[in-house]
Design an enzyme around this catalytic site. Structure first.
Site, PDB file in Angstrom:
ATOM      1  N   ARG A  35       0.825  -1.232   0.000  1.00  0.00           N
ATOM      2  CA  ARG A  35       0.000   0.000   0.000  1.00  0.00           C
ATOM      3  C   ARG A  35       0.856   1.280   0.000  1.00  0.00           C
ATOM      4  O   ARG A  35       0.522   2.274   0.644  1.00  0.00           O
ATOM      5  CB  ARG A  35      -0.932   0.022   1.220  1.00  0.00           C
ATOM      6  CG  ARG A  35      -1.895  -1.139   1.321  1.00  0.00           C
ATOM      7  CD  ARG A  35      -2.965  -1.122   0.246  1.00  0.00           C
ATOM      8  NE  ARG A  35      -4.020  -2.092   0.538  1.00  0.00           N
ATOM      9  CZ  ARG A  35      -4.014  -3.371   0.122  1.00  0.00           C
ATOM     10  NH1 ARG A  35      -3.020  -3.827  -0.636  1.00  0.00           N
ATOM     11  NH2 ARG A  35      -4.993  -4.175   0.448  1.00  0.00           N
ATOM     12  N   SER A  90     -10.626  -1.214   3.932  1.00  0.00           N
ATOM     13  CA  SER A  90      -9.924  -1.458   5.200  1.00  0.00           C
ATOM     14  C   SER A  90      -9.486  -0.122   5.790  1.00  0.00           C
ATOM     15  O   SER A  90      -8.866   0.691   5.106  1.00  0.00           O
ATOM     16  CB  SER A  90      -8.680  -2.312   4.971  1.00  0.00           C
ATOM     17  OG  SER A  90      -9.032  -3.575   4.467  1.00  0.00           O
ATOM     18  N   GLU A 128      -4.784   2.870   7.178  1.00  0.00           N
ATOM     19  CA  GLU A 128      -4.548   2.763   5.731  1.00  0.00           C
ATOM     20  C   GLU A 128      -5.269   3.911   5.027  1.00  0.00           C
ATOM     21  O   GLU A 128      -4.792   4.440   4.030  1.00  0.00           O
ATOM     22  CB  GLU A 128      -5.062   1.422   5.189  1.00  0.00           C
ATOM     23  CG  GLU A 128      -4.815   1.302   3.686  1.00  0.00           C
ATOM     24  CD  GLU A 128      -5.627   0.230   2.989  1.00  0.00           C
ATOM     25  OE1 GLU A 128      -5.396  -0.964   3.264  1.00  0.00           O
ATOM     26  OE2 GLU A 128      -6.489   0.585   2.162  1.00  0.00           O
TER      27      GLU A 128
HETATM   28  C1  LIG Z   1     -15.782  -1.382  -0.679  1.00  0.00           C
HETATM   29  C2  LIG Z   1     -14.315  -1.089  -0.797  1.00  0.00           C
HETATM   30  C3  LIG Z   1     -13.401  -2.117  -1.010  1.00  0.00           C
HETATM   31  C4  LIG Z   1     -12.039  -1.843  -1.122  1.00  0.00           C
HETATM   32  N1  LIG Z   1     -11.166  -2.886  -1.335  1.00  0.00           N
HETATM   33  C5  LIG Z   1      -9.852  -2.615  -1.492  1.00  0.00           C
HETATM   34  C6  LIG Z   1      -8.923  -3.693  -1.721  1.00  0.00           C
HETATM   35  O1  LIG Z   1      -9.262  -4.854  -1.793  1.00  0.00           O
HETATM   36  N2  LIG Z   1      -7.623  -3.377  -1.880  1.00  0.00           N
HETATM   37  C7  LIG Z   1      -7.166  -2.086  -1.818  1.00  0.00           C
HETATM   38  O2  LIG Z   1      -5.950  -1.859  -1.997  1.00  0.00           O
HETATM   39  N3  LIG Z   1      -8.017  -1.068  -1.567  1.00  0.00           N
HETATM   40  C8  LIG Z   1      -9.343  -1.303  -1.414  1.00  0.00           C
HETATM   41  N4  LIG Z   1     -10.211  -0.280  -1.145  1.00  0.00           N
HETATM   42  C9  LIG Z   1      -9.666   1.093  -0.954  1.00  0.00           C
HETATM   43  C10 LIG Z   1      -9.621   1.947  -2.228  1.00  0.00           C
HETATM   44  O3  LIG Z   1     -10.594   1.544  -3.169  1.00  0.00           O
HETATM   45  C11 LIG Z   1      -8.237   1.892  -2.888  1.00  0.00           C
HETATM   46  O4  LIG Z   1      -7.235   2.381  -2.014  1.00  0.00           O
HETATM   47  C12 LIG Z   1      -8.192   2.702  -4.181  1.00  0.00           C
HETATM   48  O5  LIG Z   1      -6.989   2.434  -4.854  1.00  0.00           O
HETATM   49  C13 LIG Z   1      -8.304   4.204  -3.948  1.00  0.00           C
HETATM   50  O6  LIG Z   1      -8.528   4.822  -5.206  1.00  0.00           O
HETATM   51  P1  LIG Z   1      -9.295   6.228  -5.297  1.00  0.00           P
HETATM   52  O7  LIG Z   1      -9.252   6.670  -6.695  1.00  0.00           O
HETATM   53  O8  LIG Z   1     -10.618   6.139  -4.668  1.00  0.00           O
HETATM   54  O9  LIG Z   1      -8.310   7.106  -4.408  1.00  0.00           O
HETATM   55  P2  LIG Z   1      -8.658   8.316  -3.432  1.00  0.00           P
HETATM   56  O10 LIG Z   1      -9.246   7.798  -2.170  1.00  0.00           O
HETATM   57  O11 LIG Z   1      -9.382   9.370  -4.163  1.00  0.00           O
HETATM   58  O12 LIG Z   1      -7.171   8.815  -3.123  1.00  0.00           O
HETATM   59  C14 LIG Z   1      -6.266   7.990  -2.419  1.00  0.00           C
HETATM   60  C15 LIG Z   1      -4.870   8.617  -2.527  1.00  0.00           C
HETATM   61  O13 LIG Z   1      -4.444   8.549  -3.879  1.00  0.00           O
HETATM   62  C16 LIG Z   1      -4.101   9.853  -4.342  1.00  0.00           C
HETATM   63  N5  LIG Z   1      -4.480   9.930  -5.746  1.00  0.00           N
HETATM   64  C17 LIG Z   1      -5.706   9.751  -6.292  1.00  0.00           C
HETATM   65  N6  LIG Z   1      -5.651   9.922  -7.620  1.00  0.00           N
HETATM   66  C18 LIG Z   1      -4.356  10.217  -7.921  1.00  0.00           C
HETATM   67  C19 LIG Z   1      -3.648  10.528  -9.109  1.00  0.00           C
HETATM   68  N7  LIG Z   1      -4.257  10.574 -10.301  1.00  0.00           N
HETATM   69  N8  LIG Z   1      -2.333  10.779  -9.029  1.00  0.00           N
HETATM   70  C20 LIG Z   1      -1.682  10.763  -7.842  1.00  0.00           C
HETATM   71  N9  LIG Z   1      -2.300  10.492  -6.674  1.00  0.00           N
HETATM   72  C21 LIG Z   1      -3.614  10.221  -6.710  1.00  0.00           C
HETATM   73  C22 LIG Z   1      -4.885  10.816  -3.476  1.00  0.00           C
HETATM   74  O14 LIG Z   1      -4.258  12.068  -3.438  1.00  0.00           O
HETATM   75  C23 LIG Z   1      -4.859  10.109  -2.142  1.00  0.00           C
HETATM   76  O15 LIG Z   1      -3.666  10.406  -1.466  1.00  0.00           O
HETATM   77  C24 LIG Z   1     -11.578  -0.514  -1.025  1.00  0.00           C
HETATM   78  C25 LIG Z   1     -12.492   0.525  -0.822  1.00  0.00           C
HETATM   79  C26 LIG Z   1     -13.852   0.241  -0.716  1.00  0.00           C
HETATM   80  C27 LIG Z   1     -14.842   1.377  -0.525  1.00  0.00           C
HETATM   81  C1  LIG Z   2     -10.222  -3.919   1.548  1.00  0.00           C
HETATM   82  C2  LIG Z   2      -8.916  -3.717   1.402  1.00  0.00           C
HETATM   83  O1  LIG Z   2      -8.024  -4.734   1.110  1.00  0.00           O
HETATM   84  C3  LIG Z   2      -8.193  -6.009   1.730  1.00  0.00           C
HETATM   85  C4  LIG Z   2      -8.400  -7.041   0.629  1.00  0.00           C
HETATM   86  O2  LIG Z   2      -9.607  -6.801  -0.060  1.00  0.00           O
HETATM   87  C5  LIG Z   2      -8.466  -8.427   1.282  1.00  0.00           C
HETATM   88  C6  LIG Z   2      -8.585  -9.542   0.250  1.00  0.00           C
HETATM   89  O3  LIG Z   2      -7.400  -9.703  -0.437  1.00  0.00           O
HETATM   90  O4  LIG Z   2      -7.253  -8.649   2.051  1.00  0.00           O
HETATM   91  C7  LIG Z   2      -7.005  -7.682   3.082  1.00  0.00           C
HETATM   92  O5  LIG Z   2      -8.059  -7.647   4.037  1.00  0.00           O
HETATM   93  P1  LIG Z   2      -8.067  -8.684   5.257  1.00  0.00           P
HETATM   94  O6  LIG Z   2      -6.669  -8.987   5.667  1.00  0.00           O
HETATM   95  O7  LIG Z   2      -8.982  -8.161   6.294  1.00  0.00           O
HETATM   96  O8  LIG Z   2      -8.637  -9.979   4.543  1.00  0.00           O
HETATM   97  P2  LIG Z   2      -9.876 -10.890   4.852  1.00  0.00           P
HETATM   98  O9  LIG Z   2      -9.679 -12.108   4.011  1.00  0.00           O
HETATM   99  O10 LIG Z   2     -11.144 -10.134   4.729  1.00  0.00           O
HETATM  100  O11 LIG Z   2      -9.697 -11.269   6.396  1.00  0.00           O
HETATM  101  C8  LIG Z   2      -8.498 -11.889   6.856  1.00  0.00           C
HETATM  102  C9  LIG Z   2      -8.754 -12.664   8.136  1.00  0.00           C
HETATM  103  O12 LIG Z   2      -9.159 -11.768   9.169  1.00  0.00           O
HETATM  104  C10 LIG Z   2     -10.100 -12.402  10.011  1.00  0.00           C
HETATM  105  N1  LIG Z   2     -11.299 -11.587  10.160  1.00  0.00           N
HETATM  106  C11 LIG Z   2     -11.817 -10.917   9.090  1.00  0.00           C
HETATM  107  C12 LIG Z   2     -12.947 -10.132   9.252  1.00  0.00           C
HETATM  108  C13 LIG Z   2     -13.531 -10.050  10.529  1.00  0.00           C
HETATM  109  O13 LIG Z   2     -14.528  -9.353  10.767  1.00  0.00           O
HETATM  110  N2  LIG Z   2     -12.975 -10.733  11.558  1.00  0.00           N
HETATM  111  C14 LIG Z   2     -11.866 -11.515  11.401  1.00  0.00           C
HETATM  112  O14 LIG Z   2     -11.392 -12.110  12.347  1.00  0.00           O
HETATM  113  C15 LIG Z   2     -10.404 -13.767   9.420  1.00  0.00           C
HETATM  114  O15 LIG Z   2      -9.653 -14.735  10.096  1.00  0.00           O
HETATM  115  C16 LIG Z   2      -9.877 -13.689   8.006  1.00  0.00           C
HETATM  116  O16 LIG Z   2      -9.393 -14.915   7.551  1.00  0.00           O
HETATM  117  C17 LIG Z   2      -6.931  -6.304   2.502  1.00  0.00           C
HETATM  118  N3  LIG Z   2      -6.779  -5.327   3.570  1.00  0.00           N
HETATM  119  C18 LIG Z   2      -5.581  -4.929   3.998  1.00  0.00           C
HETATM  120  C19 LIG Z   2      -5.580  -3.920   5.085  1.00  0.00           C
HETATM  121  O17 LIG Z   2      -4.517  -5.309   3.527  1.00  0.00           O
HETATM  122  C20 LIG Z   2      -8.287  -2.404   1.500  1.00  0.00           C
HETATM  123  O18 LIG Z   2      -7.056  -2.324   1.436  1.00  0.00           O
HETATM  124  O19 LIG Z   2      -9.029  -1.392   1.635  1.00  0.00           O
END
Ligand SMILES: Cc1cc2nc3c(=O)[nH]c(=O)nc-3n(C[C@H](O)[C@H](O)[C@H](O)COP(=O)(O)OP(=O)(O)OC[C@H]3O[C@@H](n4cnc5c(N)ncnc54)[C@H](O)[C@@H]3O)c2cc1C
Ligand SMILES: C=C(O[C@H]1[C@H](O)[C@@H](CO)O[C@H](OP(=O)(O)OP(=O)(O)OC[C@H]2O[C@@H](n3ccc(=O)[nH]c3=O)[C@H](O)[C@@H]2O)[C@@H]1NC(C)=O)C(=O)O
Ligand SMILES: NC(=O)C1=CN([C@@H]2O[C@H](COP(=O)(O)OP(=O)(O)OC[C@H]3O[C@@H](n4cnc5c(N)ncnc54)[C@H](OP(=O)(O)O)[C@@H]3O)[C@@H](O)[C@H]2O)C=CC1
EC number: 1.3.1.98
Length: 301
Positions: free
Chosen positions: A174, A224, A294
């Site tokens: 990240r 997250s 994060e």
């Molecule tokens: C339901 C849900 C699920 C998610 N699952 C995941 C997941 O599995 N894995 C994960 O990594 N994240 C996840 N996220 C978090 C998020 O979607 C990611 O971090 C995503 O990459 C953020 O993109 P954004 O365009 O919304 O960025 P923003 O929130 O708008 O910005 C984030 C940062 O990026 C910068 N930024 C944005 N655009 C640019 C650009 N063009 N150039 C330079 N900097 C820029 C901003 O200045 C800010 O510092 C999830 C979020 C939600 C709501």
């Molecule tokens: C959603 C994000 O990314 C997610 C990404 O979608 C998923 C899937 O790959 O893996 C990460 O979540 P995570 O580590 O919580 O993954 P999950 O598979 O949902 O959970 C991991 C483990 O946590 C435990 N768990 C999860 C949820 C909960 O309410 N309680 C709990 O105990 C379970 O044991 C589970 O096995 C990323 N988060 C981070 C901080 O690295 C994000 O970055 O915003």
């Protein structure tokens, strides 16, 4: 500010607004206004905007889809830049995908699969933009941007432009070089591999199904909230500390996924921050682990 606005309009920067409320530009649906809100439509407009902001000493930041951002209740002093239509495109050349920074990361994943290209399945459920995904080195299901990115077009804060290769991006969990050096991603090039369309579609469907079961996708949230500590999961610690369902105003530690904070409607940034601090204190006291956010905090506190 009036003079700057006049000069921005003279330079034909597509969209300029004063005191624009930001809540609607974030998935948490939280946040006060930006003093100045700009949507440059082309790289030339972006460079011109950055040059003018620099000349007037006005601070700026860039917002993608706001899916990893908590905007403060007081909002943002200075300018918020959101990339416009000229950055919302995608094209395929063999195994290479070239995407504008405001293109949807989910759409990119789905489109690549339809082209029979594999490597972006992990992005299926990440509701941000390509630019935000590069900034964050977004990842899921054991993959992330660093595995597939070839190069990035960047406009630096002085308005100059550069192309950075993957090895120049300082990617880690990240993290990218953009956390250290201020610049705006305008375009990204991804190198994918030939795959089987049905297998890619099946992988996307299975990841989607898993997300629907484990993440509160229908609620306003930002994914997250905390980074996972080494060799553990923030969610496991938060749930084990008994914090699921904890509330502050309309913000709640999700019952479905403990590392998500959901907004039931009308939550303030202060509600979310108060809840985050409570989670951090309780997990620290119970397990001796410091959870690091994060999500990114934006704006005046
Ligand atoms: C339901 C849900 C699920 C998610 N699952 C995941 C997941 O599995 N894995 C994960 O990594 N994240 C996840 N996220 C978090 C998020 O979607 C990611 O971090 C995503 O990459 C953020 O993109 P954004 O365009 O919304 O960025 P923003 O929130 O708008 O910005 C984030 C940062 O990026 C910068 N930024 C944005 N655009 C640019 C650009 N063009 N150039 C330079 N900097 C820029 C901003 O200045 C800010 O510092 C999830 C979020 C939600 C709501
Ligand atoms: C959603 C994000 O990314 C997610 C990404 O979608 C998923 C899937 O790959 O893996 C990460 O979540 P995570 O580590 O919580 O993954 P999950 O598979 O949902 O959970 C991991 C483990 O946590 C435990 N768990 C999860 C949820 C909960 O309410 N309680 C709990 O105990 C379970 O044991 C589970 O096995 C990323 N988060 C981070 C901080 O690295 C994000 O970055 O915003
Ligand atoms: N909790 C929150 O705050 C937010 C959550 N989200 C969630 O992110 C997802 C995408 O939302 P949004 O960007 O508005 O796009 P849409 O839900 O409008 O979907 C856009 C396209 O992406 C496809 N798609 C959506 N989710 C997935 C996935 N997980 N895997 C593969 N393809 C997918 C859709 O296909 P199909 O129609 O076949 O699903 C559709 O073709 C949704 O699950 C949504 O609930 C989005 C924004 C905020």
């Amino acid at each position: 500010m009036q003079q700057l606005v006049a000069e921005l309009e003279q330079a034909r920067i597509g969209y300029v607004r004063l005191n624009e409320p930001l809540a609607g530009y974030t998935t948490w649906k939280i946040g006060g206004p930006a003093d100045l809100f700009l949507i440059p439509g082309t790289e030339e407009e972006l460079s011109a905007a950055l040059t003018l902001l620099h000349r007037h000493g006005v601070p700026w930041c860039v917002l993608g889809r706001g899916s990893n951002t908590l905007v403060s209740d007081k909002g943002v002093r200075g300018a918020v830049i959101k990339l416009g239509d000229g950055f919302d495109d995608v094209r395929f050349e063999g195994n290479t995908v070239i995407a504008g920074a405001s293109y949807s990361f989910i759409k990119l994943s789905v489109m690549s699969g339809k082209e029979g290209l594999t490597g972006l399945e992990f992005a299926g459920g990440i509701p941000g933009t390509v630019g935000g995904a590069v900034y964050m080195n977004a990842g899921a299901h054991s993959s992330d941007i660093s595995r597939i990115l070839q190069s990035v077009d960047i406009t630096w804060e002085d308005g100059s432009r550069a192309v950075l290769g993957n090895d120049q991006m300082a990617f880690s969990y990240r993290h990218s070089i953009l956390h250290e050096r201020r610049g705006i991603v305008t375009r990204a090039v991804f190198r994918l591999a030939n795959g089987d369309r049905k297998e890619i579609a099946a992988a996307l469907a299975s990841f989607k199904d898993r997300r629907l079961r484990t993440q509160p996708l229908q609620m306003a949230c930002a994914g997250s909230v905390f980074r996972n500590p080494p060799n553990d999961h923030a969610a496991r610690l938060i749930e084990a500390a008994g914090l699921k369902g904890q509330r502050e105003g309309a913000a709640e530690v999700s019952q479905l996924h403990a590392n998500f904070i959901v907004n039931h409607g009308g939550a303030s940034a202060e509600d979310v921050l108060t809840l985050m601090r409570r989670v951090q204190q309780t997990v620290e006291q119970t397990y001796g682990v410091s959870l690091v956010p994060e999500v990114l905090l934006l704006g005046e506190r």
